[in-house]
Design an enzyme around this catalytic site. Structure first.
Site, mmCIF file in Angstrom:
data_model
loop_
_atom_site.group_PDB
_atom_site.id
_atom_site.type_symbol
_atom_site.label_atom_id
_atom_site.label_comp_id
_atom_site.label_asym_id
_atom_site.label_seq_id
_atom_site.Cartn_x
_atom_site.Cartn_y
_atom_site.Cartn_z
ATOM 1 N N CYS A 145 -3.971 3.454 6.586
ATOM 2 C CA CYS A 145 -4.777 2.849 7.646
ATOM 3 C C CYS A 145 -5.368 3.906 8.562
ATOM 4 O O CYS A 145 -6.182 3.598 9.429
ATOM 5 C CB CYS A 145 -3.934 1.878 8.464
ATOM 6 S SG CYS A 145 -2.495 2.629 9.250
ATOM 7 N N THR A 156 0.814 -1.218 0.000
ATOM 8 C CA THR A 156 0.000 0.000 0.000
ATOM 9 C C THR A 156 0.848 1.268 0.000
ATOM 10 O O THR A 156 0.405 2.303 -0.472
ATOM 11 C CB THR A 156 -0.936 0.027 1.227
ATOM 12 O OG1 THR A 156 -0.182 -0.294 2.401
ATOM 13 C CG2 THR A 156 -2.076 -0.977 1.054
ATOM 14 N N LEU A 176 2.883 3.063 12.823
ATOM 15 C CA LEU A 176 2.137 3.556 13.974
ATOM 16 C C LEU A 176 1.957 2.462 15.019
ATOM 17 O O LEU A 176 1.197 1.515 14.817
ATOM 18 C CB LEU A 176 0.760 4.070 13.532
ATOM 19 C CG LEU A 176 0.761 5.203 12.500
ATOM 20 C CD1 LEU A 176 -0.670 5.534 12.075
ATOM 21 C CD2 LEU A 176 1.439 6.438 13.056
ATOM 22 N N GLU A 180 -12.636 -1.522 9.208
ATOM 23 C CA GLU A 180 -11.713 -0.869 8.279
ATOM 24 C C GLU A 180 -12.062 -1.271 6.855
ATOM 25 O O GLU A 180 -12.325 -2.441 6.571
ATOM 26 C CB GLU A 180 -10.262 -1.251 8.590
ATOM 27 C CG GLU A 180 -9.268 -0.493 7.738
ATOM 28 C CD GLU A 180 -7.820 -0.777 8.107
ATOM 29 O OE1 GLU A 180 -6.961 0.096 7.879
ATOM 30 O OE2 GLU A 180 -7.550 -1.872 8.630
#
Length: 465
Positions: free
Chosen positions: A250, A120, A419, A339
């Protein structure tokens, strides 16, 4: 890649790690000035005109996700931001002296870092990881997703040419050009530290490898809009965030929790920014297109609203940029609460603010625990309430989530592409993972006359209870 053909994965990766260790040992005695100059040169040769455009074009072509503008802007912001954050920061030798406690801290390399790169973000993620690793005098071996291996190889080739130009060993940065799952698993086992950016399965494998690892938690960013929000400003920022690189991030908003008094006006504001509100029949069609057998369909991930509408058999105006679906339920029977990695956002209503907080926690408990939430509000009580009572590692106020979480020029979040989501998300840390996490530190203590507090100083408030 003759090695990959002729050697078993274990031996092949071992040969890469050996090369990386030799290279890393050669820069053990680099000064801070040498390190910083090398890091700056490496990143500059990626982000300057020419290479940056080629990398971004190849990333779109190869991944078939997102768009050129998003890839290019992401590469620019995250790479330059990482350099900004590292400028003037010590990562070599003595990095801190505490005169009061007579403690001196000395930074030392971790060694060889194994980095797993998702499809991604094949442009910014390797660049930032390489910069962070070199800042601390580490070597790094990158294992990309097979779908974007050419992009990764191209980035690494630029880096190796730069290392050679500056007299540094090229094997400080190595890529697995034809990756397999076995090779990635071996890299995680044989390196000194793992940086795992990718899906839940990948992160779990990293933590199970026996090697210290930094993983990332699942995304599913939830954003609250209360009655004090600047609706037009919030709608514009959400559009920019949700459509950035067609929602490869995300951090892109997945659900909006809106106060009932401004719900209709906010939906109109979102429509004015290019949102398309699906009716109940279109919602069912979208659901069938987005999820196949309970899993996100790769056909819709990071695609335009027009591509998704075609797959779903829905007709939408050409100027529509993202979908909105109204939702009430949360959990596996209501997949829009999870998600989506697509330009689709779920809309929820709330009455009392505590209901909004509860909805954030319920949605993230289903998917995205520990990741992030946001709020569009000018009510400080609401802002503090949400911050105090949600299990997230980052919360952004009056910002677009995808543009804010990983650092931006308009906020103080550290620039990164990884993250951490804390214990809530099954991670080691609950912060943005940067160069600071990629070094060992030796604490040197000196003796001083003992300072022993009295019992009264320590327990005075409870001694007479």
């Amino acid at each position: 890649m003759d090695y990959a053909v002729t050697m078993e994965a274990k031996d092949y990766v071992a040969s890469l790690v050996e090369r990386a260790r030799i290279a890393q040992a050669e820069i053990e005695d680099y000064t801070q000035e040498q390190v910083d100059r090398l890091v700056n040169a490496v990143v500059w040769n990626i982000v300057k005109d020419g290479p940056a455009q080629e990398i971004s074009k190849l990333a779109v072509e190869e991944s078939r996700m997102g768009n050129y503008e998003g890839k290019y802007n992401k590469l620019m912001a995250k790479s330059k931001g990482a350099i900004r954050d590292m400028q003037g920061k010590k990562s070599v030798g003595v990095i801190e002296i505490d005169e009061e406690k007579q403690i001196m801290k000395i930074a030392k390399p971790v060694g060889v870092i194994g980095a797993l790169i998702p499809c991604t973000n094949p442009e910014a993620t390797p660049t930032v990881k390489i910069a962070h690793a070199l800042k601390c005098r580490n070597a790094i071996i990158l294992s990309p997703h097979p779908r974007t291996k050419r992009t990764n190889t191209f980035v690494v080739e630029i880096v190796r040419e730069t290392l050679k130009k500056y007299g540094a060993p090229e094997d400080l940065v190595i890529c697995i050009e034809d990756p397999t799952m076995d090779m990635s698993n071996e890299l995680m086992k044989q390196s000194d530290l793992v940086l795992a950016t990718g899906g839940a399965g990948l992160v779990k494998a990293a933590y199970s490898s026996g090697t210290p690892a930094y993983g990332v938690g699942a995304g599913n960013a939830i954003v609250v809009a209360d009655e004090t929000a600047d609706l037009n400003d919030a709608a514009h920022k959400i559009m920019l965030s949700k459509t950035f690189d067609f929602a490869t991030s995300c951090s892109a908003e997945n659900s909006l929790i809106i106060h009932e008094s401004v719900y209709d006006d906010f939906v109109e504001a979102l429509k004015n920014e290019g949102g398309y509100l699906a009716n109940s029949e279109e919602k069912r069609s979208l659901q069938s297109a987005i999820w196949e057998d309970g899993h996100l369909s790769p056909k819709i991930i990071a695609q335009s609203a027009q591509v998704i509408s075609e797959i779903a058999g829905i007709e939408i105006p050409e100027d529509r940029k993202f979908f909105m679906v109204e939702e009430q339920g949360i959990g596996k029977d209501y997949p829009f609460s999870g998600e989506k990695l697509s330009v689709v956002v779920a809309l929820y209503k709330y009455g009392k603010f505590d209901e909004a907080v509860e909805q954030v926690n319920t949605i993230t408990a289903y998917q995205g625990m520990g990741h992030s939430c946001g709020i569009h509000s000018f009510n400080e009580d609401h802002i503090l309430n949400l911050a105090l009572n949600t299990k997230v590692s980052r919360m952004n106020i009056n910002q677009g989530q995808a543009l804010a979480n990983t650092g931006n020029w308009f906020n103080g979040m550290p620039f990164t592409t990884s993250l951490g989501c804390g214990s809530w998300g099954g991670n080691t840390v609950s912060e943005n993972i940067t160069w600071k996490h990629l070094m060992n530190v030796t604490w040197v203590s000196r003796h001083f006359p003992p300072v022993v507090p009295t019992d009264e100083e320590l327990f005075g408030d409870v001694m007479n209870d």
